[in-house]
Design an enzyme around this catalytic site. Structure first.
Site, PDB file in Angstrom:
ATOM      1  N   HIS A 115      -2.630 -25.028  80.235  1.00 49.30           N
ATOM      2  CA  HIS A 115      -2.671 -24.432  78.898  1.00 49.30           C
ATOM      3  C   HIS A 115      -3.846 -24.862  78.040  1.00 49.30           C
ATOM      4  O   HIS A 115      -3.854 -24.625  76.825  1.00 49.30           O
ATOM      5  CB  HIS A 115      -1.338 -24.623  78.175  1.00 49.30           C
ATOM      6  CG  HIS A 115      -0.389 -23.524  78.505  1.00 49.30           C
ATOM      7  ND1 HIS A 115      -0.147 -22.469  77.659  1.00 49.30           N
ATOM      8  CD2 HIS A 115       0.326 -23.286  79.627  1.00 49.30           C
ATOM      9  CE1 HIS A 115       0.693 -21.631  78.231  1.00 49.30           C
ATOM     10  NE2 HIS A 115       1.003 -22.105  79.422  1.00 49.30           N
ATOM     11  N   ASP A 176       5.101 -26.482  69.501  1.00 49.03           N
ATOM     12  CA  ASP A 176       5.786 -25.203  69.261  1.00 49.03           C
ATOM     13  C   ASP A 176       6.236 -24.567  70.570  1.00 49.03           C
ATOM     14  O   ASP A 176       7.219 -23.845  70.618  1.00 49.03           O
ATOM     15  CB  ASP A 176       4.843 -24.220  68.558  1.00 49.03           C
ATOM     16  CG  ASP A 176       4.612 -24.583  67.107  1.00 49.03           C
ATOM     17  OD1 ASP A 176       5.273 -25.518  66.612  1.00 49.03           O
ATOM     18  OD2 ASP A 176       3.777 -23.930  66.464  1.00 49.03           O
ATOM     19  N   GLU A 287       7.127 -25.821  58.743  1.00 49.15           N
ATOM     20  CA  GLU A 287       5.884 -25.155  59.105  1.00 49.15           C
ATOM     21  C   GLU A 287       5.657 -24.005  58.116  1.00 49.15           C
ATOM     22  O   GLU A 287       6.353 -23.882  57.104  1.00 49.15           O
ATOM     23  CB  GLU A 287       5.914 -24.622  60.554  1.00 49.15           C
ATOM     24  CG  GLU A 287       5.821 -25.708  61.612  1.00 49.15           C
ATOM     25  CD  GLU A 287       5.368 -25.190  62.983  1.00 49.15           C
ATOM     26  OE1 GLU A 287       5.010 -24.003  63.104  1.00 49.15           O
ATOM     27  OE2 GLU A 287       5.378 -25.987  63.940  1.00 49.15           O
TER      28      GLU A 287
HETATM   29  C1  ZME Z   1       0.375 -16.362  72.290  1.00 51.01           C
HETATM   30  C2  ZME Z   1       1.456 -16.771  71.342  1.00 51.01           C
HETATM   31  C3  ZME Z   1       1.473 -17.881  70.559  1.00 51.01           C
HETATM   32  C4  ZME Z   1       2.605 -16.093  71.067  1.00 51.01           C
HETATM   33  C5  ZME Z   1       3.302 -16.809  70.111  1.00 51.01           C
HETATM   34  N1  ZME Z   1       2.602 -17.885  69.828  1.00 51.01           N
HETATM   35  C6  ZME Z   1       2.978 -18.827  68.896  1.00 51.01           C
HETATM   36  N2  ZME Z   1       3.789 -18.475  67.939  1.00 51.01           N
HETATM   37  C7  ZME Z   1       4.160 -19.367  66.987  1.00 51.01           C
HETATM   38  N3  ZME Z   1       3.756 -20.620  66.977  1.00 51.01           N
HETATM   39  C8  ZME Z   1       2.943 -21.005  67.960  1.00 51.01           C
HETATM   40  C9  ZME Z   1       2.525 -20.128  68.945  1.00 51.01           C
HETATM   41  N4  ZME Z   1       1.730 -20.793  69.793  1.00 51.01           N
HETATM   42  C10 ZME Z   1       1.646 -22.057  69.346  1.00 51.01           C
HETATM   43  N5  ZME Z   1       2.373 -22.188  68.239  1.00 51.01           N
END
Ligand code: ZME
Length: 554
Positions: A115, A176, A287
């Site tokens: 990642h 997250d 957040e």
């Molecule tokens: C590609 C993607 C990232 C889809 C949702 N996310 C995220 N959504 C919310 N917080 C995040 C996140 N990726 C890291 N933190």
């Protein structure tokens, strides 16, 4: 016959020299968005490693997947991939390469779940270690006053969550997204909505086992080899490969009240966020995110969130403007059911969000923590997961955040259609000192994360070039206005940029490098230190023989 064979080998050596010199130069200088290199395995490497014996195995074939990562923009082929079954496998290969000394450019990169955004876990022409193969020890739980679990560094946080819950326990600080390995997140920091209270994940580790750049296996903690312990935490893989970690646990809650509320004024939003991260009895997770110029805003939420005022709430869109969404969570158990709603009302009564935009939801602890995985599955279905992810993460001091948001959300970013833009403050006065993580100087700073997905073939606003240009504009503005920001997970290409990033900490960081990884074998994809190749007598002999061959062919 013998001569022919020698000539071929000499020519192969020459080719390898030339290829690696040219590609390295490109590797160092280019900022081009999709950098690819697929040269063939180094001959010398193959012959020297192929005789090694491992509990797991070393592979020279089907290794292309390790030249990719979540960012989807950097592709450097390694020469081989190690699938370790023991810590000693990792120690052996690093020690072997260390003992080859400066005669080889061979490097080693530990790869978790892949990642990284920008090739940080790749090793061009080197060895990638597939850390997920290392499944020792089995997770072992220690209950009691200070509960913890010992895990293999290749373990995913989602698996640790599920196993811990069987003991009524769970880690305290999260990311997250949970489909990441322990070794990976501890090498950077690991920040999410719990960090304001518990610090990042690197603050919630009691002990590590690491393999240093000399191949030594070392156990470290606050009490034992503490300098290495501090170096490794947030150390970008520069001082050792984390092979095991002892993770702090707490009693796990069963359920979560998950809450969102909107603000149209950043000053009000940030005042509330800062109030929440500093008050004694607060939410367990804090957040926030930005919504710019989006219609049908509430449809996304309706599935899991319910509104107290659906008629008013439905009229809310961010069309043509900027909204800020506070996202908080309160953990609870069944025995709290009679007072949890009252507790939340009390916490919310201090806040100044737009009253009609309060959304509440109740989910299990697992569903809350694994929430981004739900987005992943939806995106995968639409073929929108394995696309380039040009992500930019900034840490912005409290004193600069208003200037930052005004320019970035007022002038640079015109919508948030490419992906989430997170924004929330933390207070590092509650964090542990002495790790390798770089933060702004002020105690309170904001994490602002631009988590875009690019459409591979688009040349428009949802394409890679446009997004990267926006990021450049944001960074230029930060530099020009002297905002005192630090990047989180940066990918610099010059020593000067890294020095500026580390600031006064650079001296300690580079000194530690010379102690724990003196040949700069580890994590070359960070591009902080570069392994030098000095020609030894054998190399010079081969080069002379190459020259003779070339002469003879002229
Ligand atoms: C590609 C993607 C990232 C889809 C949702 N996310 C995220 N959504 C919310 N917080 C995040 C996140 N990726 C890291 N933190």
């Amino acid at each position: 016959m013998i001569n022919f064979k020698h000539n071929t080998i000499a020519l192969r050596i020459l080719t390898v020299f030339l290829v690696s010199f040219t590609v390295n130069k490109k590797h160092l200088c280019s900022n081009h968005p999709s950098i690819t290199s697929t040269n063939s395995p180094h001959l010398s490497l193959h012959s020297s490693l192929v005789e090694m014996v491992f509990d797991g195995h070393l592979s020279f074939e089907n290794i292309e997947h390790t030249a990719k990562d979540f960012g989807g923009r950097y592709r450097f082929m390694p020469s081989a991939v190690l699938y370790p079954k023991s810590v000693s496998d990792i120690s052996s290969i690093v020690k072997h390469i260390f003992q080859m000394g400066e005669t080889t450019e061979l490097t080693v990169a530990a790869r978790g779940h892949g990642h990284s955004f920008e090739g940080q876990a790749q090793a061009h022409g080197g060895v990638v270690i597939n850390m997920e193969s290392l499944r020792v020890p089995e997770m072992s739980f220690h209950t009691g006053k200070l509960p913890y679990v010992d895990v293999s560094a290749g373990e995913l946080w989602i698996n640790i969550l599920h196993e811990s819950l069987k003991h009524g326990l769970a880690p305290k600080s999260w990311t997250d997204y949970l489909h990441l390995t322990v070794g990976g997140t501890l090498s950077v920091a690991g920040i999410s909505g719990q960090a304001f209270q518990h610090g990042p994940q690197i603050d919630n580790v009691y002990q590590l086992q690491v393999v240093t750049g000399t191949g030594e296996v070392v156990t470290c903690s606050e009490e034992q080899n503490s300098d290495l312990f501090h170096a490794i935490l947030g150390g970008l893989g520069q001082f050792g490969i984390i092979t095991q970690a002892r993770i702090a646990l707490e009693p796990a809650p069963k359920k979560v009240k998950w809450i969102r509320a909107l603000y149209s004024d950043f000053a009000v939003f940030s005042k509330d966020q800062e109030h929440l991260i500093s008050s004694e009895n607060s939410f367990n997770y804090i957040e926030g995110f930005v919504i710019i110029n989006r219609t049908g805003l509430l449809n996304n939420w309706r599935t899991s969130f319910s509104s107290k005022d659906p008629v008013q709430a439905n009229q809310f869109t961010s069309e043509g403007r900027v909204l800020f969404c506070l996202e908080v969570a309160k953990y609870f158990n069944l025995e709290d059911s009679d007072h949890i709603d009252k507790d939340i009302d009390t916490l919310l009564s201090d806040l100044n969000y737009v009253q009609s935009t309060l959304f509440l939801s109740e989910v299990s602890y697992v569903d809350f923590l694994d929430r981004v995985h739900v987005s992943e599955l939806k995106l995968r279905e639409k073929g929108l997961w394995e696309v380039p992810h040009p992500w930019l993460n900034l840490l912005i001091p409290r004193s600069s955040i208003h200037q930052f948001t005004q320019e970035v959300f007022g002038n640079i970013l015109t919508d948030t259609s490419n992906g989430p833009v997170l924004i929330y403050p933390v207070n590092k006065s509650r964090w542990k000192n002495g790790t390798s993580m770089v933060t702004p100087e002020e105690d309170v700073f904001y994490l602002v994360a631009f988590l875009s997905s690019a459409l591979p073939s688009s040349t428009g606003k949802d394409g890679l070039e446009y997004i990267l240009t926006q990021h450049k504009r944001i960074l230029n503005f930060c530099g020009r206005s002297n905002l005192g920001i630090k990047q989180y997970l940066p990918h610099y290409s010059t020593r000067e940029e890294w020095k500026a990033h580390f600031g006064t900490f650079w001296e300690v960081f580079s000194q530690r490098k010379s102690i724990y990884d003196p040949l700069a074998i580890l994590a070359p994809g960070q591009r902080i230190f570069h392994k030098q190749r000095h020609l030894d007598d054998d190399d010079l002999k081969s080069l002379r023989s190459v020259n003779r061959v070339l002469e003879a062919h002229r």
